[in-house]
Design an enzyme around this catalytic site. Structure first.
Site, PDB file in Angstrom:
ATOM      1  CB  THR A 148      41.760  47.608  42.308  1.00  0.00           C
ATOM      2  OG1 THR A 148      41.069  48.854  42.115  1.00  0.00           O
ATOM      3  CG2 THR A 148      40.295  47.100  42.835  1.00  0.00           C
ATOM      4  CE  LYS A 170      38.707  50.625  42.620  1.00  0.00           C
ATOM      5  NZ  LYS A 170      38.823  49.916  40.718  1.00  0.00           N
ATOM      6  CB  THR A 181      38.124  50.378  35.756  1.00  0.00           C
ATOM      7  OG1 THR A 181      37.849  49.254  36.909  1.00  0.00           O
ATOM      8  CG2 THR A 181      39.322  51.279  36.590  1.00  0.00           C
ATOM      9  CG  ASN A 380      47.054  47.491  33.251  1.00  0.00           C
ATOM     10  OD1 ASN A 380      46.028  47.238  33.781  1.00  0.00           O
ATOM     11  ND2 ASN A 380      47.839  48.140  33.618  1.00  0.00           N
ATOM     12  CB  SER A 385      50.280  37.298  37.253  1.00  0.00           C
ATOM     13  OG  SER A 385      50.611  37.868  38.455  1.00  0.00           O
TER      14      SER A 385
END
Length: 385
Positions: A148, A170, A181, A380, A385
């Site tokens: 990501t 990841k 995460t 972050n 967006s």
């Protein structure tokens, strides 16, 4: 070759259009070996994503034949449609491979709340494409597809005596205990049953991924999966296998730390002289989550007072006025008082080592974290967006 270094495994990574960047975003790892043993560790967050809820059921019997992973959407807090999407993904992969949907682990990562029909269609089409692209050389493609905000794929291999364990991971933010995460897939061609895998995996994650605390935030999608094909025909010594899995997880955890969002320092917080392991972890974690300390390191400021202030908030057994603190090899605090001058400490290098001696026992623990930077805040603040 990471997840395909072990005999019996194939993998693929394809582009399904989930990412606006056009990069690969769906990965598939398949166990074609004689054994289908599996074990997993999941996030301890009460808010679990649909793929986690599904996958917990899949590995409940200690068997899994494949894992499909997507980036570009966490499929969390997406209502009944989200769980249906996870189920459909497993069924799609199962049909393509000729296996049971109940033996297909599903993992997702990305923005929470993404889960419309377009997302589902892309995940399903990507899963079909990945099943058609499986190869023993597909490990790097798979590791790339699960990224990501990562800047590079993360892979590692550890060789045993006639067998290997390999893995991919990841994760670059929300790295906190209860895993991170992160999505991690580990594979081995050792002949190990579910019980052996489960023991090794829990032992390894306890001292590696669970001690990586980059920003104190816990994800909803964390999954670490260990699959065994048995294709080497070797039944390893349990302790040797546990050590190899731990070494592999430690390597991947350090790669995650080194690629943490916006970080300019990798901080290793070593706690010694603790009354118990739990005390050592609690103290190390308190320092790792202290934003004042992390901001000081970002500014190359060896402000050891912030270390003492952080550990004073814990319930660990120690006397605050009998604690030693060293930074990058320089003891700046002895018995709760100044020792060497702070300007003797050089924090300009990326690696930072903080050593805290609680002088209360013989236990120790190491926590990995990063500094708090402008880049982390910026990345972050604009994540969705």
């Amino acid at each position: 070759m990471s997840v395909t270094a072990a005999q019996g495994f194939v993998a693929a990574g394809v582009t399904a259009g989930l990412k606006t960047s056009g990069r690969p975003d769906v990965a598939l790892v398949v166990n074609r070996g004689r054994r289908k043993s599996a074990a997993a560790v999941f996030t301890s967050n009460r808010a679990k994503a649909h793929p986690v809820l599904w996958s917990q059921q899949v590995v409940g019997d200690g068997i899994a034949e494949a894992v499909v992973l997507n980036s570009g959407g966490a499929n969390c807090f997406t209502g009944p449609f989200g769980f249906q999407t996870t189920h459909a993904t497993a069924e799609t992969v199962a049909e393509a491979l000729g296996v049971s949907a109940g033996d297909v682990v599903v993992c997702s990562t990305g923005l929470i709340g993404v889960g419309d029909q377009v997302f589902r269609d892309k995940v399903l089409s990507g899963s079909i494409a990945a099943a058609s692209a499986l190869t023993v050389d597909g490990g790097l493609d798979a590791a790339t597809a699960i990224m990501t905000t990562d800047t590079k794929p993360k892979q590692a291999v550890v060789a045993g005596d006639g067998w290997v364990v390999g893995g991919m991971a990841k994760g670059a933010g929300m790295l906190a205990p209860g895993l991170a995460t992160m999505l991690v897939v580990l594979t081995t061609d050792a002949d190990v049953d579910h019980g052996g895998l489960d023991d090794a995996l829990h032992s390894a994650t306890r001292v590696t991924f669970d001690r990586l605390d980059s920003d104190g935030c816990m994800s909803t999608n964390d999954t670490v999966l260990l699959l065994a094909s048995g294709e080497s025909g070797v039944v390893p010594d349990a302790e040797e296998f546990r050590a190899a899995v731990t070494e592999l997880c430690a390597d991947l955890a350090e790669q995650l730390q080194a690629d943490a969002e916006g970080a300019s320092h990798d901080i290793r917080i070593e706690i010694v002289g603790a009354a118990s392991d739990d005390d050592a972890v609690e103290v190390g974690r308190s320092i790792a989550r202290n934003n004042l300390f992390k901001a000081a390191v970002f500014g190359n400021d060896p402000n050891w007072g912030r270390v003492l202030a952080a550990i004073g908030t814990t319930s660990a057994e120690f006397d605050p006025y009998d604690v030693d603190v060293s930074m990058n090899g320089v003891r700046v605090c002895h018995a709760g008082a100044p020792d060497r001058p702070s300007d003797a400490v050089d924090l300009t290098a990326r690696a930072v080592h903080v050593l805290v001696d609680l002088r209360s026992g013989g236990h120790e623990a190491t926590i990995l974290t990063n500094d708090l930077t402008h880049d982390y805040v910026h990345e972050n603040s604009a994540y969705s967006s």
